[in-house]
Motif scaffolding. Structure first.
Motif, PDB file in Angstrom:
ATOM      1  N   LYS A  27      27.618   5.500  -5.448  1.00 46.64           N
ATOM      2  CA  LYS A  27      26.249   5.946  -5.180  1.00 46.64           C
ATOM      3  C   LYS A  27      25.861   5.652  -3.738  1.00 46.64           C
ATOM      4  O   LYS A  27      26.245   4.631  -3.171  1.00 46.64           O
ATOM      5  CB  LYS A  27      25.241   5.250  -6.103  1.00 46.64           C
ATOM      6  CG  LYS A  27      25.280   5.668  -7.560  1.00 46.64           C
ATOM      7  CD  LYS A  27      24.078   5.089  -8.296  1.00 46.64           C
ATOM      8  CE  LYS A  27      24.125   5.459  -9.783  1.00 46.64           C
ATOM      9  NZ  LYS A  27      25.148   4.687 -10.505  1.00 46.64           N
ATOM     10  N   VAL A  64      22.165   5.720  -1.475  1.00 46.71           N
ATOM     11  CA  VAL A  64      20.707   5.854  -1.504  1.00 46.71           C
ATOM     12  C   VAL A  64      20.191   5.826  -0.078  1.00 46.71           C
ATOM     13  O   VAL A  64      20.580   4.968   0.730  1.00 46.71           O
ATOM     14  CB  VAL A  64      20.046   4.726  -2.324  1.00 46.71           C
ATOM     15  CG1 VAL A  64      18.523   4.757  -2.157  1.00 46.71           C
ATOM     16  CG2 VAL A  64      20.394   4.870  -3.794  1.00 46.71           C
ATOM     17  N   LEU A 100      18.921   1.398  -5.273  1.00 49.01           N
ATOM     18  CA  LEU A 100      20.259   1.594  -5.836  1.00 49.01           C
ATOM     19  C   LEU A 100      20.319   1.006  -7.246  1.00 49.01           C
ATOM     20  O   LEU A 100      20.818   1.642  -8.191  1.00 49.01           O
ATOM     21  CB  LEU A 100      21.289   0.932  -4.922  1.00 49.01           C
ATOM     22  CG  LEU A 100      22.760   1.315  -5.083  1.00 49.01           C
ATOM     23  CD1 LEU A 100      22.976   2.780  -4.742  1.00 49.01           C
ATOM     24  CD2 LEU A 100      23.633   0.432  -4.183  1.00 49.01           C
ATOM     25  N   HIS A 149      18.042   3.065  -9.638  1.00 46.37           N
ATOM     26  CA  HIS A 149      18.663   4.309 -10.091  1.00 46.37           C
ATOM     27  C   HIS A 149      19.671   4.045 -11.196  1.00 46.37           C
ATOM     28  O   HIS A 149      19.812   4.862 -12.127  1.00 46.37           O
ATOM     29  CB  HIS A 149      19.351   5.021  -8.915  1.00 46.37           C
ATOM     30  CG  HIS A 149      20.061   6.267  -9.333  1.00 46.37           C
ATOM     31  ND1 HIS A 149      21.410   6.301  -9.596  1.00 46.37           N
ATOM     32  CD2 HIS A 149      19.609   7.529  -9.557  1.00 46.37           C
ATOM     33  CE1 HIS A 149      21.762   7.527  -9.957  1.00 46.37           C
ATOM     34  NE2 HIS A 149      20.679   8.294  -9.934  1.00 46.37           N
ATOM     35  N   VAL A 199      19.326  10.345  -3.343  1.00 52.36           N
ATOM     36  CA  VAL A 199      20.391   9.638  -4.062  1.00 52.36           C
ATOM     37  C   VAL A 199      21.561  10.595  -4.245  1.00 52.36           C
ATOM     38  O   VAL A 199      21.388  11.703  -4.768  1.00 52.36           O
ATOM     39  CB  VAL A 199      19.915   9.139  -5.447  1.00 52.36           C
ATOM     40  CG1 VAL A 199      21.052   8.396  -6.155  1.00 52.36           C
ATOM     41  CG2 VAL A 199      18.683   8.259  -5.328  1.00 52.36           C
TER      42      VAL A 199
END
Length: 582
Positions: free
Chosen positions: A36, A38, A57, A60, A79
């Motif tokens: 991921k 962000v 982060l 999410h 994101v």
């Protein structure tokens, strides 16, 4: 700032393989783990806690596409989720921070500016029409074909199934049934003070000042800053040496009342002439708010004086019912309550005709019926400059053949329809949150302060203040024909009575008047109108008439049209000098 994402590559590669991020330290913050990424601009909050990119982060991981639920503050969040091959974008309720996006087929580009994503994209003729109609280009449109802007309070979800743009927040108007004025007043004052104190702490009390027009909103913010600050509070005002435009006396009154260090700057026509190209070309697309140059010079003076941030008073009218059109449209709304047979069999045949328009005793009644019969929000545009002059008289046939003249009214209707079920005044407020604030007034302040090298914030638009406004009864916002009744009564004793009683004005610019008198400004206007007249959009004969007949006859009214055309031409010269209507 720019983020490029290849969703297809996320399936077989790493984040590094599938994303490319161009980010300056001052533009935002990023955080990532194995799958991921962000990116955050602004300061999203939960309560009083500001969330970092690393916090988001983790958030999410818990909430996924519901990331923005319960978030407050001014923010834009992106994101990239490699596991889900998904891109998410979020912005705040008023799009103080926001995103533009472009691309298809799983290859998406994201930026906080439309011009960063242009990549050779064509100028969209429909957007030129939209600009002339609105004086700005409201989201989701931009000046570039294929580049879109995320509307306020929305999220974008892009994955293998396609791209979805939808609201993540919508207002719910729920008036308290038995309002206790004193309790609401105390709560309101506390919320205002807290919102101002938060921004003062964020920027530093010595570094932050205020815009001070002398109106209710800017005076409230300035007074609250003085209340929460131990040291000197610096307030900055712009004046105009032109009859009917200057309200420096009210700014001085507020400064004396609250004990502010007041800085006055009288704007000159020469400063407007030099400031117009600077302001026009700073924006990522054409922007025609005529008070932008005044706002820029106000921010410039503050920056030269040592301030690094200014608090602005935008939002009070749109949250609490302060615009004159709210009262005017309430009167027109009464027509709907007249029995239908009386309207259709008596009033309309008698009054809705050209004979009644010309009769002294009936002309006002005829005008009322003609306007009242037009549904909202179309009625708000009956005096639109472009519509009043006539599209066929202003625009070339070739240009009109390339655009949909009904596009903008359809967009306005869709926004107005979102608050169906609310009262007329609340529907107008919600409508103005997009078209007056998010698309116009806030970009004006944000763009011009950024150009001056200074930050800005809007305490009256703090989420808790907005939420408070949602629970006020209609007659607390508009009591009969009295605008923003609760706001003024709640601040009576805090604000001077003369400021509470004054009419709204702000940093309105006497451009039309000055364009007739000052050689430098006249040359700039003539040159801009002349060159825009060669681009195939406006009929050259009308352009000549505008400058030689209409503007001298009504400089205040037609000066606005000269301004928006000049700012459009100045932008095109810098960004698309060869563009012509095909």
């Amino acid at each position: 700032m720019r983020l490029d994402v290849d969703l297809a590559a996320l399936a077989s590669g790493t984040l590094a393989d599938a994303t490319r991020l161009q980010l300056n330290a001052h533009e935002g913050l990023s955080a990532q783990n194995a799958d991921k990424l962000v990116l955050v601009i602004g300061q999203p909050r939960t309560g009083e806690t500001v969330l970092s990119a690393a916090d988001l982060l983790q958030r999410h991981a818990r909430m996924g596409a519901g990331l923005a639920e319960g978030l407050h503050g001014a923010y834009a969040i992106a994101v990239v989720d490699a596991a889900k091959r998904q891109l998410l974008l979020f912005n705040d309720r008023m799009a103080v921070h926001g995103w533009c996006h472009a691309g298809s087929g799983g290859r998406l580009r994201v930026s906080d500016r439309a011009d960063t994503l242009a990549d050779g994209a064509a100028i969209d003729p429909q957007a030129i029409f939209t600009y002339l109609f609105n004086h700005v280009i409201p989201a989701p449109d931009t000046i570039y074909s294929g580049v879109r802007r995320l509307p306020p309070g929305h999220r974008l979800v892009a994955d293998a199934q396609g791209t979805l743009v939808e609201p993540h927040w919508q207002p719910v108007f729920s008036a308290v049934e038995k309002p206790d004025f004193d309790a609401l007043k105390d709560e309101f004052r506390g919320l205002l003070q807290g919102a101002v104190a938060r921004e003062a702490q964020r920027f530093g009390s010595g570094a932050v000042g205020t815009f001070l027009s002398g109106g209710t909103d800017s005076s409230t913010v300035s007074g609250m800053l003085r209340k929460v600050t131990d040291g000197t509070v610096h307030a900055y005002s712009i004046g105009f040496d032109a009859d009917g435009y200057d309200e420096m006396d009210y700014a001085r009154l507020a400064a004396r009342h609250f004990g502010l260090n007041h800085h006055e700057h009288y704007l000159t026509a020469e400063e407007v002439a030099t400031g117009m190209p600077q302001v026009a070309t700073h924006y990522d697309q054409p922007f025609g708010n005529s008070s932008a140059v005044a706002a820029y010079h106000c921010a410039r003076v503050a920056r030269e004086d040592g301030r690094t941030a200014l608090l602005a008073g935008d939002g009070g009218d749109e949250l609490f019912g302060g615009n004159a059109r709210y009262a005017k449209q309430r009167l027109f709304g009464l027509y709907e309550h007249i029995p239908a047979p009386l309207r259709s069999l008596v009033m309309q045949p008698l009054l809705d005709n050209r004979v009644a328009e010309r009769l002294p005793g009936l002309s006002k009644a005829a005008s009322y019926v003609q306007q009242a019969r037009v549904p909202m929000p179309d009625r708000l545009h009956m005096y639109n400059l472009l519509a009043r002059l006539g599209l066929a008289q202003v625009l070339t046939p070739a240009f009109l053949a390339q655009v949909n003249p009904g596009h903008d009214q359809q967009a306005h209707r869709a926004v107005y329809a979102r608050s169906a079920g609310a009262s007329q005044v609340n529907r107008m407020l919600a409508y103005d949150w997009k078209y007056t604030l998010a698309d116009n007034d806030l970009p004006k302040v944000i763009g011009t302060t950024t150009l001056a090298g200074i930050a800005t914030a809007f305490p009256l638009l703090a989420d808790e203040v907005l939420d408070f406004s949602l629970k006020l009864p209609d007659d607390y916002k508009l009591k009969g024909q009295q605008l923003r009744w609760f706001f003024k009564e709640a601040l009576r004793g805090f604000l001077p009575d003369d400021i509470l009683a004054k009419k709204k004005q702000g940093f309105g610019l006497p451009f039309g008047v000055w364009a007739l008198k000052h050689p430098q400004l006249a040359r700039l206007a003539d040159d801009a109108l002349g060159s825009f007249g060669t681009r195939g959009v406006v009929q050259p004969a009308f352009m000549h008439k505008l400058r030689t007949e209409l503007l001298p006859a009504h400089p205040g009214y037609y000066g606005e049209l000269v301004w928006i055309v000049a700012m459009l031409e100045l932008w095109l010269r810098e960004r698309a000098p060869q563009w012509r209507q095909a």
